[in-house]
Enzyme design. Structure first.
Site, PDB file in Angstrom:
ATOM      1  CG  MET A   1      -1.851   1.106   1.371  1.00  0.00           C
ATOM      2  SD  MET A   1      -1.030   2.612   1.828  1.00  0.00           S
ATOM      3  CE  MET A   1      -2.336   3.693   2.102  1.00  0.00           C
ATOM      4  N   PRO A   2       1.172   1.783  -1.135  1.00  0.00           N
ATOM      5  CG  PRO A   2       2.289   1.802  -3.144  1.00  0.00           C
ATOM      6  CD  PRO A   2       1.125   1.181  -2.447  1.00  0.00           C
ATOM      7  CG  LEU A   3       0.450   7.975   2.306  1.00  0.00           C
ATOM      8  CD1 LEU A   3      -0.971   8.259   1.825  1.00  0.00           C
ATOM      9  CD2 LEU A   3       0.518   8.024   3.827  1.00  0.00           C
TER      10      LEU A   3
ATOM     11  CB  THR B   1       4.966   5.877   3.089  1.00  0.00           C
ATOM     12  OG1 THR B   1       5.496   7.175   3.378  1.00  0.00           O
ATOM     13  CG2 THR B   1       5.115   4.987   4.313  1.00  0.00           C
TER      14      THR B   1
END
Length: 126
Positions: A1-3, A72
């Site tokens: 899960m990239p932020l 992230t």
């Protein structure tokens, strides 16, 4: 899960900002095996007093069109995947919306899977 957080100078069009998000997301899908709909991104624009950078750091000639990207993500990717991501983002942003590769700065922040909550106060990956 990239932020993903994208920072740039004020003055770009909504289409330009949307293209940044789209191309970065597609690059993550292609190189980081990011699932469809796993898309959480922000764009922040800054005036001159809030945006500073080393114009020649590491002998890379940056301009005021610099785009700073902080991603992230889980600490599950290999070095080869990271290198592929950086190259693919620069390639895609050069094609659309036309960012010079010298003006693409990427910072990857890796975290353990249990450091995410996608909603409902739950640690979905823990």
């Amino acid at each position: 899960m990239p932020l993903t957080h994208i920072s740039l100078r004020k003055g770009k069009s909504p289409e330009y900002r949307r293209a940044l998000m789209k191309q970065i997301y597609l690059a993550m899908r292609e190189t980081f095996n990011v699932p469809e709909e796993d898309r959480f991104m922000t764009v922040t624009e800054h005036d001159d007093s809030q945006f500073d950078y080393g114009a020649d750091y590491l002998d890379i000639k940056r301009s005021d069109d610099l785009v700073m990207i902080q991603i992230t993500a889980n600490n599950t990717r290999t070095l080869d995947q990271k290198k592929a991501l950086y190259a693919k983002i620069a390639e895609r942003l050069a094609a659309d919306p036309g960012v010079r590769p010298e003006d693409v700065l990427i910072n990857l922040v890796e975290v353990q899977k249990e450091n995410w909550s996608f909603g409902n106060g739950e640690a979905q990956y823990a």
